[in-house]
Design an enzyme around this catalytic site. Structure first.
Site, PDB file in Angstrom:
ATOM      1  N   LEU A 275      78.410  -1.017  13.263  1.00 12.15           N
ATOM      2  CA  LEU A 275      77.715  -0.885  14.539  1.00 12.15           C
ATOM      3  C   LEU A 275      78.037   0.424  15.244  1.00 12.15           C
ATOM      4  O   LEU A 275      77.166   1.066  15.820  1.00 12.15           O
ATOM      5  CB  LEU A 275      78.081  -2.054  15.462  1.00 12.15           C
ATOM      6  CG  LEU A 275      77.455  -3.411  15.140  1.00 12.15           C
ATOM      7  CD1 LEU A 275      78.098  -4.496  15.988  1.00 12.15           C
ATOM      8  CD2 LEU A 275      75.958  -3.381  15.385  1.00 12.15           C
ATOM      9  N   ASN A 276      79.315   0.798  15.218  1.00  7.84           N
ATOM     10  CA  ASN A 276      79.764   1.995  15.936  1.00  7.84           C
ATOM     11  C   ASN A 276      80.813   2.683  15.076  1.00  7.84           C
ATOM     12  O   ASN A 276      81.944   2.212  14.960  1.00  7.84           O
ATOM     13  CB  ASN A 276      80.348   1.595  17.293  1.00  7.84           C
ATOM     14  CG  ASN A 276      80.735   2.788  18.155  1.00  7.84           C
ATOM     15  OD1 ASN A 276      81.088   3.851  17.649  1.00  7.84           O
ATOM     16  ND2 ASN A 276      80.680   2.608  19.459  1.00  7.84           N
TER      17      ASN A 276
ATOM     18  N   ILE B  91      89.172  -7.610  23.554  1.00  4.25           N
ATOM     19  CA  ILE B  91      90.626  -7.467  23.472  1.00  4.25           C
ATOM     20  C   ILE B  91      91.038  -6.025  23.174  1.00  4.25           C
ATOM     21  O   ILE B  91      92.155  -5.764  22.727  1.00  4.25           O
ATOM     22  CB  ILE B  91      91.224  -8.429  22.431  1.00  4.25           C
ATOM     23  CG1 ILE B  91      90.691  -8.141  21.021  1.00  4.25           C
ATOM     24  CG2 ILE B  91      90.946  -9.872  22.826  1.00  4.25           C
ATOM     25  CD1 ILE B  91      91.381  -8.965  19.943  1.00  4.25           C
ATOM     26  N   GLY B  92      90.118  -5.101  23.441  1.00  2.61           N
ATOM     27  CA  GLY B  92      90.382  -3.694  23.182  1.00  2.61           C
ATOM     28  C   GLY B  92      89.654  -3.172  21.971  1.00  2.61           C
ATOM     29  O   GLY B  92      89.777  -1.991  21.619  1.00  2.61           O
TER      30      GLY B  92
ATOM     31  N   ARG C 240      76.947  -3.505   7.782  1.00  2.00           N
ATOM     32  CA  ARG C 240      76.453  -2.452   8.672  1.00  2.00           C
ATOM     33  C   ARG C 240      77.484  -2.161   9.752  1.00  2.00           C
ATOM     34  O   ARG C 240      77.940  -3.068  10.444  1.00  2.00           O
ATOM     35  CB  ARG C 240      75.138  -2.908   9.300  1.00  2.00           C
ATOM     36  CG  ARG C 240      74.422  -1.862  10.123  1.00  2.00           C
ATOM     37  CD  ARG C 240      73.163  -2.474  10.738  1.00  2.00           C
ATOM     38  NE  ARG C 240      72.310  -1.475  11.342  1.00  2.00           N
ATOM     39  CZ  ARG C 240      71.204  -1.770  12.034  1.00  2.00           C
ATOM     40  NH1 ARG C 240      70.838  -3.044  12.170  1.00  2.00           N
ATOM     41  NH2 ARG C 240      70.470  -0.815  12.570  1.00  2.00           N
TER      42      ARG C 240
ATOM     43  N   GLU D  31      90.120  -7.343  11.251  1.00  2.00           N
ATOM     44  CA  GLU D  31      91.261  -7.701  10.403  1.00  2.00           C
ATOM     45  C   GLU D  31      91.369  -6.919   9.100  1.00  2.00           C
ATOM     46  O   GLU D  31      92.477  -6.652   8.623  1.00  2.00           O
ATOM     47  CB  GLU D  31      91.205  -9.196  10.074  1.00  2.00           C
ATOM     48  CG  GLU D  31      92.068 -10.058  10.958  1.00  2.00           C
ATOM     49  CD  GLU D  31      91.311 -10.742  12.083  1.00  2.00           C
ATOM     50  OE1 GLU D  31      91.902 -11.608  12.725  1.00  2.00           O
ATOM     51  OE2 GLU D  31      90.161 -10.412  12.332  1.00  2.00           O
TER      52      GLU D  31
END
Length: 736
Positions: free
Chosen positions: A625-626, A462-463, A623, A700
């Site tokens: 991820l990016n 969703i972006g 963690r 969120e």
């Protein structure tokens, strides 16, 4: 060996988006495409007495006008209309089903034409006579009729008695208005007629398989006869969790004409969809003189429709943050003549934590204790509802690092004591908390002998960057360059995935990819071991990994076989594996993300104009991820929090039951001038319990607590407490 997980990797789909190569639901073209336009009800409640489509049908280029009187057949039971995430109680909305009107803006007719402009013009010619009925759209008018909904929050002790006996007490009511999603991409569906009563539906959705099951149920179709595709979504954040009515109407049109039909809703029509419900939140906090809590009572009254019971957890967040021997939580729903409320970024938490953290700030003022210090004194290392520890909780470190980054130690506690020229300066803070959820998901990996892997999953992006993080995980797990990974998402024919919501997709889909990659490694190892003179002949599965395009021994990197050689010697052109990953049902730990939000506002003393000049969000979410896309996620949440605090409000005229600002000119959201310095701090939070990769979701948590931090800063700047959002000039003038 290049590792991608944890690095600031640019979006793998970025080029497609900036060049226009990426296609959205309303952009898929096909021969013979017809266009449609929706006719909406102009009353909030009643029934259609007569609907006259004759003038519309006389317009050249109009193909048909569908109403409840002449539409194709649809399912007749509530169960057939329930999607995967529908409320358990109630009767889902059925567009064009009968003559009943349940909210203003309800779709009541669909004009089908050769061109969109013709359809839109003809829609204005449809004439409708109504039998009007009494209605209510004002939450305060209906609050006394609100009913209690069961929630998992567990009260303990006697909160009423403890509050009455507390040394210091704070009790207040907070209000969050109705807010509407305003994603850049309008909701749209292109229903492509494939012949033989088969359809391919390109839809804006957060769950292609949810929409497919829903449409098959509504139209009594086999799953092989209806496919749903949504490769890119231009923003949704809850609006697309459930199927919206445009998908039903596009399919209705295609079935009626036996040709392809496109429907794109207008911006105004988007306000006839789900929304964050208006909510009244009442907090009663009782504390000892040292600031520790004796009693917490959190009650909420939220809006739902007349036909479904939608609710989320507004009241249970205190139990995840603060120790109190006595606690009581009550959640009520008030029925209004509006569409069913729906999820909007951090549903329940965004409004509930705004109220809780505003109340905690007011308690800190009453106690004359620093707001950060108060939270540390009340800090809980265990979920107070379930009495269990967390898989990880670095909230204390969030407070510390956030305060240092913000310069909190330079704060003067007295309201109106900090200035910058003609502006009052206010510093406020709040805590954020959200769930670290994870769902079963499947992935398919096809590895070819040239060292390229295609990873597919029905998950939507969703972006938020799902394409990118799955490419990172696949690259690391398969030992390939990220350029050798291609990702396919958003197609109902792909391996199973949940709807993309609740911040669970990163953990869920990443582990599906990791699990499937293990299967690929197993087959590659078997091929490598079968080679004559293989250096891995006696290697065990658990002692190997994939790295730099090879099957490698963990103990001795010189013992390796290239993927290409293993597959060539085994006469294998491709390895295809598909696995479903699920997570243990373990109630021994609570799973949450946390944050500490610090905000600075400057308020023009004469004009009352509020500017948010600085925000620091220190976030602990397992963690990362990016770090690049994660930073964007938190920044976006902060911007939305600024909008929640100062701008966003759906305005009703309760005399007509109609939304008066159903556009993005008068429904205010933050623009560039409203967004200044935002600093994101990721607090290191290793988590070996929650899942193998230690991942928690980020979608969120970025918004939770932001509105409260800003509201608390406004109080610190002005000495005036505004408890009903958004905080506007007029409220500062009348507030005490």
């Amino acid at each position: 060996m290049t590792l991608y997980i944890g690095t600031p990797t640019s979006r793998v789909d970025g080029r497609a988006k900036v060049t226009g190569e990426a296609k959205y639901a309303g952009e898929f073209n096909t021969s013979g495409l017809a266009y449609s336009s929706v006719v909406e009800s102009t009353i909030p409640k009643g029934r259609i007495v007569r609907i006259d489509t004759s003038d519309a049908l006389r317009v050249e280029g109009v193909l048909d006008v569908l109403t409840h009187e002449n539409r194709p057949r649809m399912a007749g039971t509530d169960q057939a209309w329930k999607d995967d995430v529908a409320p358990e109680e109630g009767s889902p909305f059925r567009p064009l089903y009968d003559d009943k009107i349940m909210f203003s803006g309800q779709p009541i007719a669909l004009v089908l034409a050769e061109e969109w402009e013709i359809a839109r013009y003809a829609a204005s010619l449809v004439r409708v006579e109504y039998e009007k009925q009494a209605f209510v759209t004002d939450l305060y008018q209906q609050r006394d009729q609100a009913f209690v909904v069961k929630k998992p929050d567990k009260p303990h002790g006697d909160a009423g008695r403890a509050f009455a006996a507390a040394a210091v007490r704070h009790e207040a009511e907070y209000f969050i208005p109705t807010e509407h999603h305003n994603p850049m991409e309008l909701f749209a569906s292109t229903a492509v007629w494939d012949g033989d009563d088969k359809l391919t539906v390109y839809d804006k959705t957060q769950g292609v398989q949810n929409v497919q099951r829903y449409l098959c149920s509504v139209f009594n179709k086999k799953s092989d006869d209806l496919r749903v595709i949504s490769p890119y979504v231009g923003g949704a954040f809850g609006a697309g969790l459930r199927p919206q009515y445009e998908a039903v109407l596009a399919v209705l049109g295609a079935l009626a004409l036996e040709r392809s039909v496109r429907l794109v809703l207008t911006r105004r029509q988007m306000y006839g969809l789900g929304h964050r419900p208006a909510t009244i939140e009442r907090l009663a906090l009782g504390a000892k003189a040292d600031g520790t809590l004796d009693a917490v009572t959190h009650e909420a009254i939220a809006v739902t429709s007349q036909f479904e019971d939608f609710s989320r957890n507004d009241t249970g967040w205190a139990a995840l943050l603060y120790k109190s021997a006595n606690a009581k939580y009550v959640h009520r729903l008030a029925r209004l003549d509006v569409p069913t409320s729906c999820d909007m970024r951090a549903p329940g938490a965004a409004p509930g934590v705004y109220a809780l953290e505003s109340a905690m700030d007011e308690l800190a003022v009453a106690l004359k204790i620093d707001p950060v210090e108060l939270r540390l004194r009340c800090y809980s290392d265990r979920d107070q509802n379930e009495g269990v520890p967390y898989t990880s909780k670095q909230l204390r470190e969030c407070y510390r690092q956030g305060a240092v980054a913000f310069g909190w130690d330079k704060r003067s506690a007295e309201p109106r004591s900090m200035r910058d020229g003609s502006e009052l300066v206010g510093w406020g803070m709040a805590t954020g908390v959200w769930e670290a959820l994870q769902m079963p998901a499947a992935a398919r990996i096809v590895l070819t002998a040239n060292g390229h892997a295609e990873v597919s999953c029905a998950a939507s992006d969703i972006g938020t960057g799902t394409y990118t993080i799955l490419a990172q995980v696949a690259a690391d797990m398969l030992g390939l360059p990220i350029e050798n990974i291609s990702i396919k998402l958003g197609d109902s024919s792909l391996p199973q995935a949940p709807v993309e919501g609740g911040s669970w997709m990163a953990a869920s889909a990443s582990h599906a990819v990791a699990t499937t990659a293990q299967e690929v490694r197993g087959e590659l190892l078997a091929l490598a071991k079968a080679m004559k003179g293989s250096p891995l002949a006696d290697a065990k599965f658990e002692d190997t990994m994939l790295a730099d395009g090879k099957v490698v021994s963990k103990q001795d990197a010189s013992r390796a076989v290239s993927i290409t050689d293993a597959m060539r010697h085994g006469a294998v052109d491709r390895i295809e594996k598909e696995k479903t990953n699920s997570f243990p049902d373990d109630s021994s730990h609570a799973r949450n993300t946390h944050s500490a939000v610090f905000a600075e506002v400057k308020v023009d003393e004469q004009l009352g104009v509020i500017r948010v000049t600085r925000v620091v969000s220190a976030t602990a979410a397992g963690r990362i991820l990016n770090t690049k896309t994660a930073h964007s996620q938190i920044m976006g949440g902060v911007v939305w929090g600024i909008g929640m605090a100062l701008h966003e409000e759906t305005v009703f005229d309760h005399r007509f039951g109609r939304i008066m600002n159903a556009n993005i000119a008068e429904y205010h959201v933050p623009v560039n001038a409203d967004v200044q310095d935002i600093k994101v701090v990721f607090v290191d939070e290793p988590d070996t319990i929650i899942n193998p990769l230690g991942i928690k979701g980020l979608g969120e948590i970025g918004i939770v607590g932001v509105a409260a931090a800003i509201a608390n800063a406004v109080y610190h700047a002005t000495g005036k407490r505004v408890r009903d959002l958004p905080i506007t000039l007029d409220k500062l003038q009348r507030s005490t």
